[in-house]
Design an enzyme around this catalytic site. Sequence first.
Site, PDB file in Angstrom:
ATOM      1  CB  CYS A 296       0.005   0.892   8.242  1.00 17.74           C
ATOM      2  SG  CYS A 296       0.613   2.480   8.706  1.00 17.74           S
TER       3      CYS A 296
ATOM      4  CB  CYS B 220       3.458  -2.266  16.692  1.00 19.24           C
ATOM      5  SG  CYS B 220       5.178  -1.743  16.568  1.00 19.24           S
TER       6      CYS B 220
ATOM      7  CD  GLU C  63      -2.606  -1.011   2.687  1.00 24.57           C
ATOM      8  OE1 GLU C  63      -2.530   0.005   3.404  1.00 24.57           O
ATOM      9  OE2 GLU C  63      -3.251  -2.012   2.999  1.00 24.57           O
TER      10      GLU C  63
ATOM     11  CB  CYS D  31       0.687  -1.816  13.506  1.00 25.48           C
ATOM     12  SG  CYS D  31       1.145  -1.552  11.792  1.00 25.48           S
TER      13      CYS D  31
ATOM     14  CB  CYS E 126       2.581   7.556   3.080  1.00 24.30           C
ATOM     15  SG  CYS E 126       2.890   6.367   4.383  1.00 24.30           S
TER      16      CYS E 126
ATOM     17  CG  ASN F  47      -6.826   4.762  11.361  1.00 26.12           C
ATOM     18  OD1 ASN F  47      -8.044   4.588  11.335  1.00 26.12           O
ATOM     19  ND2 ASN F  47      -6.172   5.393  10.421  1.00 26.12           N
TER      20      ASN F  47
ATOM     21  CB  CYS G 215       5.822  -5.132   9.556  1.00 23.30           C
ATOM     22  SG  CYS G 215       6.916  -4.297  10.731  1.00 23.30           S
TER      23      CYS G 215
END
Length: 345
Positions: free
Chosen positions: A333, A116, A92, A119, A105, A290, A112
């Site tokens: 994200c 976290c 993305e 996320c 961005c 978010n 990943c």
Amino acid sequence: MKKDLRSLNLIELQLVVEGLSEKKFRGTQIFDWLHNKQVQDFSKMGNVPNALKEKLLDEYMIYTVTKARMQESKEDGTRKYLFELHDGEYVESVFMRYAHGNSVCVSSQVGCRMGCSFCASTLDGLVRNLTAGEMLGQVYAIMEDTGERISNVVIMGSGEPFDNYDNVVDFMRLLSHEKGLNISGRNITVSTCGLVDKIRKFADEEMSATLAISLHASNDEKRKRIMPVANSFSIKEIIDACKYFFDKTGRRLTFEYSLIAGVNDSEEDASELSSLLRGLNCHVNLIPVNPVVETGYKSPSKEAAQAFKNKLEKKSINVTIRREMGRDIDGACGQLRRRVKNQEI
Ligand code: SAH
């Protein structure tokens, strides 16, 4: 596996063509096609001899970045792109319009491995690193799609940039190359969850980019609960590395702090944070979290976020609440990639 031609800098490209018994200027021509005219198809490189293209194709290919989906926010025109990579993976990127210019961005990894807890990018772990060319490809594809210039790039999409350090630094150098987009380091921001050794290494690159640190908690105990990376590096080590970065570069640091209701948004959190950052030349960016369904986290009310901000300001800390952009388009994200991958949309 063939190597990515678009990740090479000008000198490397010239050496590659010379190694194929061709003149150096052919390397310059190819660089121009890739980074000035931004083609990602050999057949469009009109002035490059076919014999050279064929020789290059033995070892190299262009790792393509192709638009698969685009969602545009009705609220603010922010665009979220889903790009398909040459091997069928997706990443993305986000396009945002600001008064000071357009910003992109970019993602630095597919998935990943930092884990976290708030996320969405990390829910399925790391799939692979992106090449420098694939990061550039996101910017180039957005320029082509919007027909607009890009003046700022933030490496804040999916992935931990410093977990893919060499490619990210190559990407930043290509981005600021005078024969490419020529975006100054000052208009590039790289965001890390705090890999201390890499922060120090990055300070030594002397790139004059902005460094953003995802802090999200004001003590180690709390940070460990939401960010596994806190088990490897303490906040003190991060702050020391930030001071080193500032001494080396003179660049003001940014700290990102995602506000999660009932987790890290209390008055005590704010005062602990302000003691931590006292005397540091920095800016704090508060991001109301978010919400991602899988995490169960909620963002604080507008009033609570404002109170947190006021508390920091009283201690003379430079702070803003991030303008929320694109909330109606899977803004967090990694959300869009997950939804497409899981065949929800
Ligand atoms: N790995 C890098 C880049 C990550 S994304 C880093 O950790 O800095 C950029 C920022 O968005 C980070 O501060 C990240 O912690 C934050 N973020 C990720 N998911 C979020 C969410 N659901 N709500 C708010 N901020 C989020």
